[in-house]
Write a protein that holds these residues in place. Structure first.
Motif, PDB file in Angstrom:
ATOM      1  N   LEU A 435       0.830  -1.203   0.000  1.00 61.98           N
ATOM      2  CA  LEU A 435       0.000   0.000   0.000  1.00 61.98           C
ATOM      3  C   LEU A 435       0.867   1.257   0.000  1.00 61.98           C
ATOM      4  N   ARG A 436       1.974   1.195   0.719  1.00 61.77           N
ATOM      5  CA  ARG A 436       2.885   2.341   0.719  1.00 61.77           C
ATOM      6  C   ARG A 436       3.467   2.550  -0.669  1.00 61.77           C
ATOM      7  N   ARG A 437       3.865   1.462  -1.326  1.00 62.13           N
ATOM      8  CA  ARG A 437       4.423   1.570  -2.680  1.00 62.13           C
ATOM      9  C   ARG A 437       3.388   2.077  -3.673  1.00 62.13           C
ATOM     10  N   LEU A 438       2.123   1.749  -3.422  1.00 67.76           N
ATOM     11  CA  LEU A 438       1.050   2.141  -4.328  1.00 67.76           C
ATOM     12  C   LEU A 438       0.500   3.525  -4.011  1.00 67.76           C
ATOM     13  N   GLY A 439       1.133   4.226  -3.067  1.00 72.44           N
ATOM     14  CA  GLY A 439       0.741   5.596  -2.781  1.00 72.44           C
ATOM     15  C   GLY A 439      -0.516   5.736  -1.946  1.00 72.44           C
ATOM     16  N   GLN A 440      -0.736   4.805  -1.021  1.00 72.23           N
ATOM     17  CA  GLN A 440      -1.891   4.867  -0.125  1.00 72.23           C
ATOM     18  C   GLN A 440      -1.395   4.870   1.321  1.00 72.23           C
ATOM     19  N   PRO A 441      -0.855   5.976   1.794  1.00 70.12           N
ATOM     20  CA  PRO A 441      -0.174   6.005   3.096  1.00 70.12           C
ATOM     21  C   PRO A 441      -1.078   5.719   4.287  1.00 70.12           C
ATOM     22  N   GLU A 442      -2.297   6.239   4.272  1.00 70.44           N
ATOM     23  CA  GLU A 442      -3.164   6.021   5.428  1.00 70.44           C
ATOM     24  C   GLU A 442      -3.507   4.543   5.580  1.00 70.44           C
ATOM     25  N   ALA A 443      -3.865   3.906   4.467  1.00 68.33           N
ATOM     26  CA  ALA A 443      -4.163   2.475   4.515  1.00 68.33           C
ATOM     27  C   ALA A 443      -2.918   1.681   4.900  1.00 68.33           C
ATOM     28  N   ALA A 444      -1.755   2.122   4.416  1.00 64.37           N
ATOM     29  CA  ALA A 444      -0.509   1.439   4.754  1.00 64.37           C
ATOM     30  C   ALA A 444      -0.233   1.520   6.254  1.00 64.37           C
ATOM     31  N   ARG A 445      -0.425   2.701   6.834  1.00 59.72           N
ATOM     32  CA  ARG A 445      -0.209   2.851   8.286  1.00 59.72           C
ATOM     33  C   ARG A 445      -1.128   1.918   9.071  1.00 59.72           C
ATOM     34  N   ARG A 446      -2.361   1.845   8.647  1.00 62.31           N
ATOM     35  CA  ARG A 446      -3.323   0.998   9.357  1.00 62.31           C
ATOM     36  C   ARG A 446      -2.885  -0.472   9.346  1.00 62.31           C
ATOM     37  N   GLU A 447      -2.479  -0.949   8.166  1.00 59.06           N
ATOM     38  CA  GLU A 447      -2.071  -2.349   8.061  1.00 59.06           C
ATOM     39  C   GLU A 447      -0.788  -2.614   8.834  1.00 59.06           C
ATOM     40  N   LEU A 448       0.167  -1.715   8.742  1.00 62.42           N
ATOM     41  CA  LEU A 448       1.440  -1.916   9.441  1.00 62.42           C
ATOM     42  C   LEU A 448       1.265  -1.852  10.954  1.00 62.42           C
ATOM     43  N   ALA A 449       0.398  -0.977  11.419  1.00 62.76           N
ATOM     44  CA  ALA A 449       0.129  -0.909  12.860  1.00 62.76           C
ATOM     45  C   ALA A 449      -0.510  -2.200  13.347  1.00 62.76           C
ATOM     46  N   LEU A 450      -1.447  -2.742  12.572  1.00 61.01           N
ATOM     47  CA  LEU A 450      -2.057  -4.021  12.938  1.00 61.01           C
ATOM     48  C   LEU A 450      -1.023  -5.131  12.933  1.00 61.01           C
ATOM     49  N   ALA A 451      -0.139  -5.119  11.931  1.00 63.62           N
ATOM     50  CA  ALA A 451       0.898  -6.147  11.867  1.00 63.62           C
ATOM     51  C   ALA A 451       1.796  -6.092  13.092  1.00 63.62           C
TER      52      ALA A 451
END
Length: 490
Positions: A435-451
């Motif tokens: 998601l970070r590579r695809l330019g979706q930072p908010e969604a990326a933060r959410r997934e990484l925080a869950l991970a």
């Protein structure tokens, strides 16, 4: 004053509620159940328990219990991504295929969901040749649906262009007659079978969102079986975002579009599935030929037990049995990234283990990590043929897609794996990276925080399978570093 309900009475009440209403209550809810039993029995608890245990419990009693115990939280346009998938994909496809569409909202509460479906159908120009049915076990909620008057809180997610369908009426809002007339409501209990209602192939689309999560596993499985029977081949099932069919049914394929997951009823036998519009992204799954495997967590637990001796090379390997292949040496080789040896160990297993899900998963992981992507895909197809909703297989397919440069497809599979196995930390981590590579930072933060949260308690065997050789601490550091970098960049 009557004596409070005895523990055995409450336990019996809990069991009967599961049988009659499907509801599952954990140990923390026993005090609440005791209060409901006392309030409904008027002091004669044995009479109520005997009525519930009888062949035909009184409808009035079941209605009162449903009113007391069912969860009623809902609102308009809830999980709007699913409503968009309904209006833009599922509904037009079914109407085109069958000439009309029969849609069901099961567990509709006070009506916001089926009314939202009616609004979506009308806004998409799909309200003709459409029948909308809705039911709930709670008569108080159905009475609210009949009045169709709602508070501002119920309208909090309503799109602006739908607002004209709800006009101010005092402190509430009255729904337009044209939307009210589009839905037929009835009182019905999803936990009880009714062959006349659940006729084979009757419905094209079923919404059953945030209902199964309150059911016992047995009642969930029975309810899904009824829905599967009543869905025409190729029909759609929408569940709540916290619900999956994992371990409940093999009659569906997982699909992804409009940023959401949903299911499509498989065709019987070898019949071809109806072609999907290009907007849909169905997961490449096959119709299972065998009963469903145990839950993913249980599979990992079995694998974990088989590799618990990895830390001690001097320990003798347990004897191989026909029912459980010994994967200890293969897993040890995977940990050391000796991929050829892993495949050699697997090749020496007795023939009866060739299609074992654990064997297929280990083989697919090894092939993907060694770069033989085409073979990994073939192995995943075999695994999905045994279990169409296998989270591990979707994860390996995501690795394959990523290695081929198909990042959007890889993200679909990583998110599919996380959806099917909500505690799958590596799937969340990889989804966050993409998601970070695809330019979706908010969604990326959410997934990484869950991970990062999930990695603390992630099963050791699952880390060994999917961690790419990295230990738990390194994976956690990777998550935190990604989050810190994103925070610094924002």
């Amino acid at each position: 004053m009557n004596a409070p309900a005895a523990p055995l009475e409450v336990a019996r009440f809990r069991t009967l509620l599961a049988e009659r209403l499907g509801l599952d209550f954990d140990e923390h809810k026993l005090t609440t159940l005791a209060k409901v039993l006392d309030s409904c029995s008027g002091g004669d608890r044995q009479r109520i328990l005997a009525d519930l245990a009888g062949t035909a419990p009184a409808d009035s009693l079941l209605s009162r219990l449903a009113t007391e115990l069912t969860v009623t939280e809902t609102y308009f346009f809830r999980s709007g991504d699913q409503l968009r998938a309904f209006g833009e994909l599922a509904l037009p496809e079914r109407q085109q295929l069958r000439g009309r569409a029969e849609v069901l909202s099961a567990g509709c509460a006070s009506g916001e969901e089926p009314f939202s479906l009616a609004m979506m159908a009308r806004s998409c120009g799909r309200d003709s040749c459409l029948s909308l049915h809705a039911f709930d076990a709670n008569p108080a909620m159905l009475a609210r649906a009949a009045r169709a008057r709602y508070s501002t809180w119920s309208l909090r997610e309503l799109p602006d262009d739908w607002r004209p369908w709800l006009q101010p009426d005092g402190e509430q809002f009255q729904l337009a007659q044209e939307i009210r007339r589009a839905v037929r409501f009835e009182q019905r209990n999803l936990a009880l079978d009714d062959p006349a209602f659940w006729q084979p192939g009757r419905f094209d689309i079923v919404f059953c969102r945030n209902v199964l999560m309150y059911f016992t596993p047995q009642q969930s499985q029975a309810a899904v079986a009824r829905i599967a029977r009543a869905l025409a081949p190729g029909g759609y099932l929408f569940l709540g975002h916290a619900e999956t069919l994992r371990g409940l049914s093999n009659d569906f394929r997982l699909c992804h579009s409009h940023g959401t997951f949903y299911y499509q009823r498989s065709a019987g036998g070898e019949q071809a599935m109806p072609a999907l519009p290009a907007a849909a992204q169905p997961m490449p799954v096959l119709r299972p030929a065998t009963p469903p495997e145990p839950l993913w967590a249980e599979q990992i637990e079995r694998a974990s037990r088989r590799i618990d001796a990895l830390a001690s090379s001097a320990r003798a390997a347990p004897p191989c049995t026909p029912a459980t292949p010994d994967l200890q040496m293969a897993m040890a080789s995977l940990h050391q990234e000796r991929f050829g040896q892993v495949l050699e160990h697997i090749g020496k297993l007795p023939p009866q283990h060739a299609a074992d899900p654990d064997v297929l998963l280990l083989k697919a992981v090894t092939q993907a990590q060694s770069g033989t992507v085409a073979r990994a895909r073939e192995t995943c197809a075999a695994l999905l043929g045994r279990d169409a909703l296998h989270a591990g297989a979707h994860y390996v397919l995501a690795l394959c897609e990523e290695m081929d440069g198909e990042l959007a497809a890889a993200l679909d599979h990583y998110q599919g794996a996380a959806y099917l196995a909500p505690g799958f930390a590596m799937a969340r981590l990889q989804a966050g990276r993409l998601l970070r590579r695809l330019g979706q930072p908010e969604a990326a933060r959410r997934e990484l925080a869950l991970a990062a949260q999930m990695l603390e308690g992630e099963d050791a065997a699952r880390l060994l399978l999917f961690g790419g050789g990295f230990p738990r601490a390194a994976l956690l550091s990777l998550c935190l570093a990604e989050l810190a970098t994103m925070g610094a960049a924002s």
